[in-house]
Design a protein around this motif. Sequence first.
Motif, PDB file in Angstrom:
ATOM      1  N   ILE A 172      42.621 -23.358  20.152  1.00  0.00           N
ATOM      2  CA  ILE A 172      43.562 -24.224  19.455  1.00  0.00           C
ATOM      3  C   ILE A 172      43.635 -23.831  17.988  1.00  0.00           C
ATOM      4  O   ILE A 172      44.697 -23.840  17.363  1.00  0.00           O
ATOM      5  N   VAL A 173      42.487 -23.454  17.429  1.00  0.00           N
ATOM      6  CA  VAL A 173      42.458 -23.031  16.031  1.00  0.00           C
ATOM      7  C   VAL A 173      43.314 -21.790  15.844  1.00  0.00           C
ATOM      8  O   VAL A 173      44.019 -21.627  14.856  1.00  0.00           O
ATOM      9  N   LEU A 174      43.269 -20.881  16.837  1.00  0.00           N
ATOM     10  CA  LEU A 174      44.065 -19.659  16.769  1.00  0.00           C
ATOM     11  C   LEU A 174      45.553 -19.981  16.841  1.00  0.00           C
ATOM     12  O   LEU A 174      46.344 -19.485  16.040  1.00  0.00           O
ATOM     13  N   ALA A 175      45.945 -20.790  17.801  1.00  0.00           N
ATOM     14  CA  ALA A 175      47.364 -21.051  18.015  1.00  0.00           C
ATOM     15  C   ALA A 175      47.911 -22.040  16.995  1.00  0.00           C
ATOM     16  O   ALA A 175      48.964 -21.834  16.422  1.00  0.00           O
TER      17      ALA A 175
ATOM     18  N   ASN B 108      49.236 -25.054  17.281  1.00  0.00           N
ATOM     19  CA  ASN B 108      50.462 -25.804  17.547  1.00  0.00           C
ATOM     20  C   ASN B 108      50.393 -26.521  18.880  1.00  0.00           C
ATOM     21  O   ASN B 108      49.559 -26.211  19.742  1.00  0.00           O
ATOM     22  N   GLY B 109      51.308 -27.486  19.024  1.00  0.00           N
ATOM     23  CA  GLY B 109      51.310 -28.294  20.223  1.00  0.00           C
ATOM     24  C   GLY B 109      51.724 -27.544  21.467  1.00  0.00           C
ATOM     25  O   GLY B 109      51.333 -27.923  22.574  1.00  0.00           O
ATOM     26  N   ASP B 110      52.513 -26.488  21.309  1.00  0.00           N
ATOM     27  CA  ASP B 110      52.927 -25.712  22.479  1.00  0.00           C
ATOM     28  C   ASP B 110      51.725 -25.122  23.205  1.00  0.00           C
ATOM     29  O   ASP B 110      51.698 -25.066  24.432  1.00  0.00           O
ATOM     30  N   PHE B 111      50.735 -24.665  22.426  1.00  0.00           N
ATOM     31  CA  PHE B 111      49.550 -24.104  23.061  1.00  0.00           C
ATOM     32  C   PHE B 111      48.828 -25.166  23.888  1.00  0.00           C
ATOM     33  O   PHE B 111      48.431 -24.931  25.025  1.00  0.00           O
ATOM     34  N   LEU B 112      48.667 -26.354  23.304  1.00  0.00           N
ATOM     35  CA  LEU B 112      47.998 -27.441  24.026  1.00  0.00           C
ATOM     36  C   LEU B 112      48.741 -27.782  25.313  1.00  0.00           C
ATOM     37  O   LEU B 112      48.133 -28.017  26.349  1.00  0.00           O
ATOM     38  N   GLY B 113      50.073 -27.793  25.238  1.00  0.00           N
ATOM     39  CA  GLY B 113      50.851 -28.090  26.433  1.00  0.00           C
ATOM     40  C   GLY B 113      50.681 -27.036  27.500  1.00  0.00           C
ATOM     41  O   GLY B 113      50.563 -27.360  28.690  1.00  0.00           O
ATOM     42  N   ALA B 114      50.633 -25.762  27.094  1.00  0.00           N
ATOM     43  CA  ALA B 114      50.477 -24.678  28.061  1.00  0.00           C
ATOM     44  C   ALA B 114      49.111 -24.731  28.733  1.00  0.00           C
ATOM     45  O   ALA B 114      48.995 -24.552  29.946  1.00  0.00           O
TER      46      ALA B 114
ATOM     47  N   GLN C 159      46.221 -28.781  34.879  1.00  0.00           N
ATOM     48  CA  GLN C 159      46.853 -29.534  35.963  1.00  0.00           C
ATOM     49  C   GLN C 159      46.993 -28.676  37.215  1.00  0.00           C
ATOM     50  O   GLN C 159      46.825 -29.177  38.334  1.00  0.00           O
ATOM     51  N   ALA C 160      47.284 -27.381  37.024  1.00  0.00           N
ATOM     52  CA  ALA C 160      47.412 -26.483  38.171  1.00  0.00           C
ATOM     53  C   ALA C 160      46.102 -26.379  38.944  1.00  0.00           C
ATOM     54  O   ALA C 160      46.108 -26.131  40.148  1.00  0.00           O
ATOM     55  N   HIS C 161      44.981 -26.591  38.253  1.00  0.00           N
ATOM     56  CA  HIS C 161      43.671 -26.540  38.898  1.00  0.00           C
ATOM     57  C   HIS C 161      43.114 -27.940  39.155  1.00  0.00           C
ATOM     58  O   HIS C 161      41.916 -28.099  39.366  1.00  0.00           O
TER      59      HIS C 161
ATOM     60  N   LEU D 200      46.738 -33.192  26.304  1.00  0.00           N
ATOM     61  CA  LEU D 200      48.054 -33.747  25.997  1.00  0.00           C
ATOM     62  C   LEU D 200      47.962 -34.846  24.944  1.00  0.00           C
ATOM     63  O   LEU D 200      48.878 -34.999  24.120  1.00  0.00           O
ATOM     64  N   GLU D 201      46.882 -35.609  24.955  1.00  0.00           N
ATOM     65  CA  GLU D 201      46.684 -36.609  23.900  1.00  0.00           C
ATOM     66  C   GLU D 201      46.529 -35.931  22.543  1.00  0.00           C
ATOM     67  O   GLU D 201      47.055 -36.416  21.531  1.00  0.00           O
ATOM     68  N   ARG D 202      45.814 -34.823  22.502  1.00  0.00           N
ATOM     69  CA  ARG D 202      45.654 -34.090  21.253  1.00  0.00           C
ATOM     70  C   ARG D 202      46.978 -33.485  20.810  1.00  0.00           C
ATOM     71  O   ARG D 202      47.273 -33.396  19.614  1.00  0.00           O
ATOM     72  N   ARG D 203      47.789 -33.077  21.788  1.00  0.00           N
ATOM     73  CA  ARG D 203      49.114 -32.555  21.452  1.00  0.00           C
ATOM     74  C   ARG D 203      49.966 -33.619  20.783  1.00  0.00           C
ATOM     75  O   ARG D 203      50.656 -33.349  19.793  1.00  0.00           O
ATOM     76  N   VAL D 204      49.935 -34.839  21.315  1.00  0.00           N
ATOM     77  CA  VAL D 204      50.694 -35.940  20.722  1.00  0.00           C
ATOM     78  C   VAL D 204      50.195 -36.238  19.316  1.00  0.00           C
ATOM     79  O   VAL D 204      50.988 -36.505  18.401  1.00  0.00           O
ATOM     80  N   THR D 205      48.878 -36.202  19.131  1.00  0.00           N
ATOM     81  CA  THR D 205      48.320 -36.426  17.800  1.00  0.00           C
ATOM     82  C   THR D 205      48.789 -35.366  16.819  1.00  0.00           C
ATOM     83  O   THR D 205      49.098 -35.652  15.649  1.00  0.00           O
TER      84      THR D 205
END
Length: 229
Positions: A51-54, A56-62, A68-70, A80-85
């Motif tokens: 997350i530090v590298l990316a 942004n919220g897009d990374f968290l969503g990906a 979820q796939a696993h 996703l909560e961290r993405r909203v924050t």
Amino acid sequence: EGREAPGVLRKAGATLRDAGELGWRLSVVSGRRQRTDEADLALVAAADRLIVLAGNGDFLGAVASLAQAHLDYTRAITLLERRVTLTPNSGSAHLALGRAYLDEGREDEGYAELVVALWLDPANAEALTGLGRLHLGAGRYAAAIQALTRAVVLAPAAESVHALGEALTHAGQADEGRRRLEEAERLRSQAVETQRRLRTAGMLALEAELHVPQGRYQQPVTAWPQVME
């Protein structure tokens, strides 16, 4: 070849464990292939560092999508909560979190997130569909019809049209409900065909991209017309 790319990226990642970009590229390749493997869970486990590298919220969503796939829904919700924050004014972030809450049976929290998503983007058909399905499940058929009708007008999709058909049927409008259910089946068949075409195009495009740096140009010349078709 395209099918070899994930293995190469995983091998490189194992050798260079702090190379966060390699992990990110692996997630991109997995997304294009429309599949993930157990080894991809390493990316989820390393999310806090990446997350530090990316940043942004897009990374968290990906990464949440990978979780979820696993079937790691708890981890996905945390991400996703961290993405909203991180991106509180993103309607898509609130929508993704709301749907994740609903999938886990946390209806009150899911409802709240969908309302925020709709407040940020009143034309968000997915948020309207989510709210409509909540009303439908609770037996509030008039409210469900109102929300789902708006969703269908904005962007008709199999999920929203089918839910509208159910709501109309429960509300005593059997003929209109049946018509909507039949329409939903047609849309679902179209969506399956579209996904098949996208997967095929994605694989061809990825293989073309991998050949170019190695000076093999005949394969891309053959592949790109197929991608465009």
